[in-house]
Design a protein around this motif. Structure first.
Motif, PDB file in Angstrom:
ATOM      1  N   ASN A 138      -4.679 -13.083  -8.459  1.00 60.90           N
ATOM      2  CA  ASN A 138      -5.667 -13.635  -7.534  1.00 60.90           C
ATOM      3  C   ASN A 138      -6.681 -12.568  -7.145  1.00 60.90           C
ATOM      4  O   ASN A 138      -6.359 -11.389  -7.010  1.00 60.90           O
ATOM      5  CB  ASN A 138      -4.989 -14.176  -6.270  1.00 60.90           C
ATOM      6  N   LYS A 139      -7.910 -13.012  -6.916  1.00 61.13           N
ATOM      7  CA  LYS A 139      -8.990 -12.102  -6.572  1.00 61.13           C
ATOM      8  C   LYS A 139      -8.814 -11.537  -5.170  1.00 61.13           C
ATOM      9  O   LYS A 139      -9.173 -10.390  -4.898  1.00 61.13           O
ATOM     10  CB  LYS A 139     -10.335 -12.826  -6.680  1.00 61.13           C
ATOM     11  N   TYR A 140      -8.259 -12.346  -4.264  1.00 58.69           N
ATOM     12  CA  TYR A 140      -8.149 -11.955  -2.868  1.00 58.69           C
ATOM     13  C   TYR A 140      -6.687 -11.712  -2.505  1.00 58.69           C
ATOM     14  O   TYR A 140      -5.788 -12.389  -3.005  1.00 58.69           O
ATOM     15  CB  TYR A 140      -8.756 -13.028  -1.966  1.00 58.69           C
ATOM     16  N   PRO A 141      -6.423 -10.757  -1.599  1.00 58.43           N
ATOM     17  CA  PRO A 141      -5.041 -10.432  -1.245  1.00 58.43           C
ATOM     18  C   PRO A 141      -4.381 -11.525  -0.417  1.00 58.43           C
ATOM     19  O   PRO A 141      -5.024 -12.214   0.377  1.00 58.43           O
ATOM     20  CB  PRO A 141      -5.176  -9.138  -0.436  1.00 58.43           C
ATOM     21  N   SER A 142      -3.071 -11.646  -0.585  1.00 60.69           N
ATOM     22  CA  SER A 142      -2.271 -12.572   0.210  1.00 60.69           C
ATOM     23  C   SER A 142      -1.753 -11.924   1.481  1.00 60.69           C
ATOM     24  O   SER A 142      -1.358 -12.622   2.419  1.00 60.69           O
ATOM     25  CB  SER A 142      -1.085 -13.086  -0.613  1.00 60.69           C
ATOM     26  N   LEU A 143      -1.733 -10.597   1.525  1.00 62.91           N
ATOM     27  CA  LEU A 143      -1.304  -9.873   2.725  1.00 62.91           C
ATOM     28  C   LEU A 143      -2.047  -8.543   2.774  1.00 62.91           C
ATOM     29  O   LEU A 143      -2.195  -7.869   1.746  1.00 62.91           O
ATOM     30  CB  LEU A 143       0.204  -9.599   2.697  1.00 62.91           C
ATOM     31  N   ILE A 144      -2.518  -8.181   3.970  1.00 55.61           N
ATOM     32  CA  ILE A 144      -3.144  -6.881   4.203  1.00 55.61           C
ATOM     33  C   ILE A 144      -2.405  -6.185   5.338  1.00 55.61           C
ATOM     34  O   ILE A 144      -2.245  -6.747   6.418  1.00 55.61           O
ATOM     35  CB  ILE A 144      -4.637  -7.018   4.567  1.00 55.61           C
ATOM     36  N   VAL A 145      -1.953  -4.976   5.066  1.00 57.52           N
ATOM     37  CA  VAL A 145      -1.308  -4.141   6.082  1.00 57.52           C
ATOM     38  C   VAL A 145      -2.220  -2.942   6.318  1.00 57.52           C
ATOM     39  O   VAL A 145      -2.469  -2.158   5.401  1.00 57.52           O
ATOM     40  CB  VAL A 145       0.085  -3.674   5.638  1.00 57.52           C
ATOM     41  N   ASP A 146      -2.725  -2.791   7.541  1.00 58.55           N
ATOM     42  CA  ASP A 146      -3.677  -1.727   7.846  1.00 58.55           C
ATOM     43  C   ASP A 146      -3.041  -0.507   8.491  1.00 58.55           C
ATOM     44  O   ASP A 146      -3.740   0.480   8.754  1.00 58.55           O
ATOM     45  CB  ASP A 146      -4.774  -2.257   8.782  1.00 58.55           C
ATOM     46  N   ASP A 147      -1.746  -0.558   8.755  1.00 61.96           N
ATOM     47  CA  ASP A 147      -1.103   0.546   9.476  1.00 61.96           C
ATOM     48  C   ASP A 147       0.265   0.863   8.874  1.00 61.96           C
ATOM     49  O   ASP A 147       1.294   0.708   9.525  1.00 61.96           O
ATOM     50  CB  ASP A 147      -0.973   0.221  10.959  1.00 61.96           C
ATOM     51  N   LEU A 148       0.266   1.305   7.626  1.00 62.80           N
ATOM     52  CA  LEU A 148       1.525   1.717   7.014  1.00 62.80           C
ATOM     53  C   LEU A 148       2.203   2.744   7.920  1.00 62.80           C
ATOM     54  O   LEU A 148       1.587   3.721   8.357  1.00 62.80           O
ATOM     55  CB  LEU A 148       1.271   2.314   5.629  1.00 62.80           C
ATOM     56  N   LYS A 149       3.469   2.511   8.218  1.00 63.76           N
ATOM     57  CA  LYS A 149       4.133   3.219   9.305  1.00 63.76           C
ATOM     58  C   LYS A 149       4.390   4.701   9.032  1.00 63.76           C
ATOM     59  O   LYS A 149       4.543   5.486   9.972  1.00 63.76           O
ATOM     60  CB  LYS A 149       5.448   2.517   9.656  1.00 63.76           C
ATOM     61  N   HIS A 150       4.431   5.100   7.765  1.00 67.89           N
ATOM     62  CA  HIS A 150       4.639   6.512   7.463  1.00 67.89           C
ATOM     63  C   HIS A 150       3.331   7.279   7.324  1.00 67.89           C
ATOM     64  O   HIS A 150       3.337   8.456   6.930  1.00 67.89           O
ATOM     65  CB  HIS A 150       5.507   6.670   6.215  1.00 67.89           C
ATOM     66  N   GLY A 151       2.218   6.634   7.642  1.00 65.74           N
ATOM     67  CA  GLY A 151       0.946   7.330   7.700  1.00 65.74           C
ATOM     68  C   GLY A 151       0.210   7.380   6.376  1.00 65.74           C
ATOM     69  O   GLY A 151       0.733   6.995   5.328  1.00 65.74           O
ATOM     70  N   PRO A 152      -1.039   7.893   6.417  1.00 65.09           N
ATOM     71  CA  PRO A 152      -1.902   7.840   5.235  1.00 65.09           C
ATOM     72  C   PRO A 152      -1.566   8.850   4.151  1.00 65.09           C
ATOM     73  O   PRO A 152      -2.007   8.701   3.009  1.00 65.09           O
ATOM     74  CB  PRO A 152      -3.291   8.126   5.817  1.00 65.09           C
ATOM     75  N   ASP A 153      -0.807   9.882   4.480  1.00 65.44           N
ATOM     76  CA  ASP A 153      -0.589  10.969   3.524  1.00 65.44           C
ATOM     77  C   ASP A 153       0.803  10.965   2.900  1.00 65.44           C
ATOM     78  O   ASP A 153       1.150  11.906   2.170  1.00 65.44           O
ATOM     79  CB  ASP A 153      -0.818  12.312   4.218  1.00 65.44           C
ATOM     80  N   ALA A 154       1.596   9.950   3.191  1.00 62.79           N
ATOM     81  CA  ALA A 154       2.936   9.885   2.595  1.00 62.79           C
ATOM     82  C   ALA A 154       2.837   9.759   1.080  1.00 62.79           C
ATOM     83  O   ALA A 154       1.887   9.179   0.545  1.00 62.79           O
ATOM     84  CB  ALA A 154       3.712   8.713   3.174  1.00 62.79           C
ATOM     85  N   MET A 155       3.818  10.298   0.409  1.00 60.47           N
ATOM     86  CA  MET A 155       3.838  10.265  -1.062  1.00 60.47           C
ATOM     87  C   MET A 155       5.286  10.194  -1.518  1.00 60.47           C
ATOM     88  O   MET A 155       6.181  10.747  -0.866  1.00 60.47           O
ATOM     89  CB  MET A 155       3.171  11.515  -1.632  1.00 60.47           C
ATOM     90  N   GLY A 156       5.525   9.502  -2.618  1.00 61.66           N
ATOM     91  CA  GLY A 156       6.884   9.440  -3.133  1.00 61.66           C
ATOM     92  C   GLY A 156       7.002   8.514  -4.318  1.00 61.66           C
ATOM     93  O   GLY A 156       6.002   8.075  -4.899  1.00 61.66           O
ATOM     94  N   ALA A 157       8.220   8.186  -4.638  1.00 65.04           N
ATOM     95  CA  ALA A 157       8.510   7.413  -5.835  1.00 65.04           C
ATOM     96  C   ALA A 157       8.258   5.922  -5.621  1.00 65.04           C
ATOM     97  O   ALA A 157       8.076   5.445  -4.503  1.00 65.04           O
ATOM     98  CB  ALA A 157       9.953   7.646  -6.266  1.00 65.04           C
ATOM     99  N   VAL A 158       8.282   5.199  -6.722  1.00 63.21           N
ATOM    100  CA  VAL A 158       8.167   3.743  -6.748  1.00 63.21           C
ATOM    101  C   VAL A 158       9.538   3.166  -7.064  1.00 63.21           C
ATOM    102  O   VAL A 158      10.313   3.756  -7.834  1.00 63.21           O
ATOM    103  CB  VAL A 158       7.131   3.303  -7.800  1.00 63.21           C
ATOM    104  N   GLY A 159       9.860   2.005  -6.466  1.00 61.79           N
ATOM    105  CA  GLY A 159      11.153   1.379  -6.714  1.00 61.79           C
ATOM    106  C   GLY A 159      11.041  -0.120  -6.889  1.00 61.79           C
ATOM    107  O   GLY A 159      10.130  -0.766  -6.344  1.00 61.79           O
ATOM    108  N   LEU A 160      11.972  -0.682  -7.654  1.00 64.20           N
ATOM    109  CA  LEU A 160      12.082  -2.127  -7.867  1.00 64.20           C
ATOM    110  C   LEU A 160      13.086  -2.651  -6.858  1.00 64.20           C
ATOM    111  O   LEU A 160      14.280  -2.374  -6.954  1.00 64.20           O
ATOM    112  CB  LEU A 160      12.533  -2.420  -9.295  1.00 64.20           C
ATOM    113  N   PHE A 161      12.619  -3.420  -5.880  1.00 66.53           N
ATOM    114  CA  PHE A 161      13.407  -3.760  -4.699  1.00 66.53           C
ATOM    115  C   PHE A 161      13.978  -5.173  -4.779  1.00 66.53           C
ATOM    116  O   PHE A 161      13.288  -6.120  -5.169  1.00 66.53           O
ATOM    117  CB  PHE A 161      12.520  -3.647  -3.455  1.00 66.53           C
TER     118      PHE A 161
END
Length: 234
Positions: free
Chosen positions: A183-206
């Motif tokens: 889809n062209k438009y998002p179904s959910l937008i989160v503007d305040d990821l709780k670990h902040g803008p500079d967090a970095m790490g791995a990707v996982g299949l949840f």
């Protein structure tokens, strides 16, 4: 100058495509954590089957297959998922399946967006409104977010069990957007990821409780270059 900026932008855009990373989903790249993982053929195609460890009773836990050697901060993650209910699933289980990202080295902090395919076509509108969920481990699970900010971190989208669904999450700083099925438009937008803008790490299949989850065609992409700002040449 305008032509130079345009050429540079096109070059960066082409470079972004070049460095898009399609992950080979085999055992050498995968590390199950509090889940059971199996590589199998589903209708002639190799996929990853993931089921939550039944000894993990809490919801929104680090129950994922971690992709080795991924250091994701910003960009996009795309994967196709298919969810079924296990024979042991409870009436409240919804086929929970999605992605975890920015997972730290000890699996003690991460962000996640997952879907509840069983809710997408329910007759109960409240259930439909809970088709998509963001949470942040360990402090902001769905129950707390729903209580403190009703509807802010959940949304509706059409989806169902036992069908392939394309999930794409775009992350930029403190913002994440979830797109379903190209889809062209998002179904959910989160503007305040709780670990902040500079967090970095791995990707996982949840996955979560009651779910038999299947994954294929995982891609991790760097940020898309922004077009040059318009202005007068100097």
């Amino acid at each position: 100058m305008k032509k130079l900026r345009a050429i540079l932008y096109l070059f960066l855009l082409a470079s972004q495509s070049t460095y898009s990373q399609k992950i080979i989903l085999d055992e050498s790249h995968l590390l199950p954590h509090k889940v059971y993982m199996q590589i199998l053929n589903l209708k002639g195609e190799k996929v990853i089957r993931v089921v939550k460890d039944s000894t993990v009773k809490e919801a929104d836990e680090p129950t994922f297959v971690k992709i080795k050697n991924t250091k994701f901060e910003n960009g996009s993650i795309e994967v196709e998922v298919l969810s079924r209910l296990l024979p042991t699933a409870a009436p409240t289980d919804r086929g929970f399946i999605g992605l975890a990202f920015r997972i730290d080295d000890t699996n003690s902090k991460f962000e996640s967006i997952y879907i509840r395919p069983a809710n997408g076509r329910a007759q109960d509108q409240l259930r439909r409104n809970h088709s998509i969920q963001y949470f942040s481990f360990p402090d902001y699970k769905y129950e707390r977010l729903r209580k403190e900010n009703p509807e802010k971190y959940e949304s509706y989208a059409d989806m169902g069990l036992n069908e392939w669904i394309t999930i794409k999450i775009e992350v930029n700083g403190s913002q994440a957007k979830l797109f379903l099925n190209k889809n062209k438009y998002p179904s959910l937008i989160v503007d305040d990821l709780k670990h902040g803008p500079d967090a970095m790490g791995a990707v996982g299949l949840f996955v979560d409780v009651g779910t038999e989850g299947y994954f294929r065609n995982l891609k991790i992409n760097p940020p898309i270059p922004q077009p040059p700002e318009k202005g007068r040449d100097r």
